[in-house]
Write a protein that holds these residues in place. Structure first.
Motif, PDB file in Angstrom:
ATOM      1  N   PRO A  52      43.489  55.476  29.253  1.00 37.55           N
ATOM      2  CA  PRO A  52      44.864  55.849  29.625  1.00 37.55           C
ATOM      3  C   PRO A  52      45.026  57.360  29.720  1.00 37.55           C
ATOM      4  O   PRO A  52      44.464  58.109  28.917  1.00 37.55           O
ATOM      5  CB  PRO A  52      45.706  55.282  28.481  1.00 37.55           C
ATOM      6  CG  PRO A  52      44.767  55.228  27.304  1.00 37.55           C
ATOM      7  CD  PRO A  52      43.416  54.915  27.895  1.00 37.55           C
ATOM      8  N   ALA A  53      45.782  57.797  30.712  1.00 34.70           N
ATOM      9  CA  ALA A  53      46.043  59.235  30.858  1.00 34.70           C
ATOM     10  C   ALA A  53      46.983  59.702  29.752  1.00 34.70           C
ATOM     11  O   ALA A  53      47.883  58.974  29.340  1.00 34.70           O
ATOM     12  CB  ALA A  53      46.646  59.509  32.224  1.00 34.70           C
ATOM     13  N   GLN A  54      46.770  60.906  29.279  1.00 40.99           N
ATOM     14  CA  GLN A  54      47.583  61.471  28.207  1.00 40.99           C
ATOM     15  C   GLN A  54      48.154  62.819  28.647  1.00 40.99           C
ATOM     16  O   GLN A  54      47.473  63.598  29.321  1.00 40.99           O
ATOM     17  CB  GLN A  54      46.734  61.665  26.943  1.00 40.99           C
ATOM     18  CG  GLN A  54      46.146  60.393  26.379  1.00 40.99           C
ATOM     19  CD  GLN A  54      47.194  59.537  25.689  1.00 40.99           C
ATOM     20  OE1 GLN A  54      48.158  60.058  25.131  1.00 40.99           O
ATOM     21  NE2 GLN A  54      47.014  58.222  25.715  1.00 40.99           N
TER      22      GLN A  54
ATOM     23  N   ILE B 289      52.992  54.429  27.975  1.00 44.34           N
ATOM     24  CA  ILE B 289      52.974  52.975  28.152  1.00 44.34           C
ATOM     25  C   ILE B 289      52.449  52.605  29.525  1.00 44.34           C
ATOM     26  O   ILE B 289      51.571  51.734  29.667  1.00 44.34           O
ATOM     27  CB  ILE B 289      54.385  52.390  27.936  1.00 44.34           C
ATOM     28  CG1 ILE B 289      54.789  52.497  26.459  1.00 44.34           C
ATOM     29  CG2 ILE B 289      54.434  50.919  28.381  1.00 44.34           C
ATOM     30  CD1 ILE B 289      56.235  52.107  26.193  1.00 44.34           C
ATOM     31  N   LYS B 290      52.981  53.256  30.564  1.00 48.26           N
ATOM     32  CA  LYS B 290      52.550  52.931  31.921  1.00 48.26           C
ATOM     33  C   LYS B 290      51.074  53.267  32.137  1.00 48.26           C
ATOM     34  O   LYS B 290      50.345  52.512  32.811  1.00 48.26           O
ATOM     35  CB  LYS B 290      53.429  53.657  32.937  1.00 48.26           C
ATOM     36  CG  LYS B 290      54.829  53.070  33.072  1.00 48.26           C
ATOM     37  CD  LYS B 290      54.732  51.557  33.332  1.00 48.26           C
ATOM     38  CE  LYS B 290      56.047  50.913  33.661  1.00 48.26           C
ATOM     39  NZ  LYS B 290      56.437  51.055  35.052  1.00 48.26           N
ATOM     40  N   SER B 291      50.616  54.359  31.577  1.00 51.33           N
ATOM     41  CA  SER B 291      49.208  54.728  31.715  1.00 51.33           C
ATOM     42  C   SER B 291      48.309  53.709  31.031  1.00 51.33           C
ATOM     43  O   SER B 291      47.258  53.329  31.554  1.00 51.33           O
ATOM     44  CB  SER B 291      48.956  56.120  31.123  1.00 51.33           C
ATOM     45  OG  SER B 291      49.659  57.104  31.842  1.00 51.33           O
TER      46      SER B 291
ATOM     47  N   GLY C  92      58.267  57.591  33.833  1.00 51.13           N
ATOM     48  CA  GLY C  92      57.800  56.236  34.105  1.00 51.13           C
ATOM     49  C   GLY C  92      58.761  55.116  33.799  1.00 51.13           C
ATOM     50  O   GLY C  92      58.441  53.942  34.052  1.00 51.13           O
ATOM     51  N   ALA C  93      59.933  55.401  33.230  1.00 56.86           N
ATOM     52  CA  ALA C  93      60.898  54.335  32.954  1.00 56.86           C
ATOM     53  C   ALA C  93      61.320  53.682  34.266  1.00 56.86           C
ATOM     54  O   ALA C  93      61.665  54.366  35.229  1.00 56.86           O
ATOM     55  CB  ALA C  93      62.120  54.895  32.223  1.00 56.86           C
ATOM     56  N   ASP C  94      61.305  52.357  34.297  1.00 58.70           N
ATOM     57  CA  ASP C  94      61.650  51.635  35.522  1.00 58.70           C
ATOM     58  C   ASP C  94      63.152  51.485  35.706  1.00 58.70           C
ATOM     59  O   ASP C  94      63.625  51.345  36.833  1.00 58.70           O
ATOM     60  CB  ASP C  94      60.998  50.248  35.502  1.00 58.70           C
ATOM     61  CG  ASP C  94      59.487  50.345  35.570  1.00 58.70           C
ATOM     62  OD1 ASP C  94      58.970  50.742  36.621  1.00 58.70           O
ATOM     63  OD2 ASP C  94      58.823  50.052  34.557  1.00 58.70           O
TER      64      ASP C  94
END
Length: 340
Positions: free
Chosen positions: A250-252, A240-242, A34-36
């Motif tokens: 939030p999804a884990q 973080i994104k979730s 998920g890092a942009d």
């Protein structure tokens, strides 16, 4: 948020540049999580000019990890310009200048955060690098050299005038190193300056999804950068994104998925180097990973894990931790390891 023509979307979360951590394998994993945007390990301008193999290898970028910034550091204008041009030939998306590294071997020689004691030279280097390349140039720095010289608000304007396209601020002074809490109120002051129109990225103590959201909501930054909290836990970007997507649910990732990511880091490190040195390279991630925090009576197993020098031995220890020790804790059943 845009850096030059690079659109990172709203509220981007980035992987910080870290020596001996952000190699291309780790960057790709963080990107997938998920890092942009991701940053390379920092690159010495002097070593790059001398064509040192270990340094030039840091310029390798996998297409799947983009957008990627290559970060350089140095203390003289000429070598920094020459290094910037070498970096440009490697075709990163962004060229970042390190004016924030606090370690003695860098800052003590006038590079990195050492530039905070010579602002005219810092600005001269920045201006020269901006003029030497066609890439978007950004800067990462700190609040100031020490508590009595927190100059970041004024410095941000000066760096903007040199032509940089974004500024990352670590919320500590050089004298703090990595101690104490990051001062996000100072980062907010930079962002609140009406004369500053470039993106401001906040860095320091982003260790949870909640802190990332607070950085955006309370301090108003355009982006956040995650550093030490990603070591041994590349899934922090997923978390973080979730959380930003759905704070209530939030999804884990599962425990098995997290162990799979650590195993991937190890096997790719071995493939990229060799078995002994690849495992040595990854020990920092194993030592820091939150997967092993808080396990009672874990000392002997931890030592065994960190001393393993073959993949077979290390994988065996990880299997025992994953399938015996942690489940026994969850079920409140002591293992042989815990009874010792």
């Amino acid at each position: 948020m845009k850096i030059g023509d690079i659109d990172l979307g709203e509220r981007p979360v980035m992987l910080a540049p870290m020596e001996d951590v952000t190699d291309h394998s780790f960057r790709l994993i963080c990107k997938e999580q998920g890092a942009d945007m991701v940053y390379t390990e920092f690159v010495s301008a002097d070593a790059l000019i001398r064509n040192i193999d270990a340094t030039t290898r840091k310029l390798h970028i996998n297409t799947a990890e983009r957008p990627t910034a290559i970060q350089i550091y140095g203390r003289e204008t000429g070598p920094m310009v020459e290094a910037a041009q070498i970096v440009e030939a490697a075709r990163p998306d962004i060229l970042d200048i390190n004016f924030g590294c606090p370690v003695k071997k860098v800052a003590g020689k006038g590079a990195g955060a050492g530039m905070l004691r010579d602002i005219p030279k810092m600005l001269d280097i920045t201006r020269a690098v901006v003029n030497a390349v066609n890439l978007p140039v950004t800067v990462k720095t700190r609040l100031g050299w020490d508590h009595d010289s927190k100059i970041i608000v004024e410095l941000a304007e000066q760096l903007q005038d040199c032509g940089i396209k974004a500024l990352t601020v670590h919320g500590r002074t050089r004298s703090q190193m990595y101690n104490g809490e990051a001062d996000w109120s100072m980062i907010a002051r930079v962002k609140e300056n009406p004369r500053l129109n470039i993106p401001v990225i906040g860095n320091g103590d982003i260790t949870t999804p909640q802190k990332a959201v607070e950085a955006f909501d309370r301090y108003g930054v355009d982006g956040v950068m995650v550093g030490r909290a990603s070591i041994g836990a590349p899934w922090i970007f997923h978390d973080i994104k979730s959380y930003m997507h759905d704070m209530d649910h939030p999804a884990q990732l599962s425990l098995d998925e997290k162990f799979a990511l650590l195993r991937r880091q190890i096997t790719e490190s071995i493939a990229n180097i060799d078995e002994r040195r690849g495992i040595l390279h990854i020990r920092r991630h194993l030592a820091a990973s939150p997967l092993f925090k808080g396990i009672p009576h874990f000392r002997d197993t931890r030592i065994e894990m960190l001393r393993a020098d073959t993949w077979e031995a290390l994988d065996s220890t990880l299997n025992r931790i994953q399938h015996e020790i942690i489940p026994s804790i969850q079920n409140n059943v002591p293992t042989h390891n815990q009874l010792l």
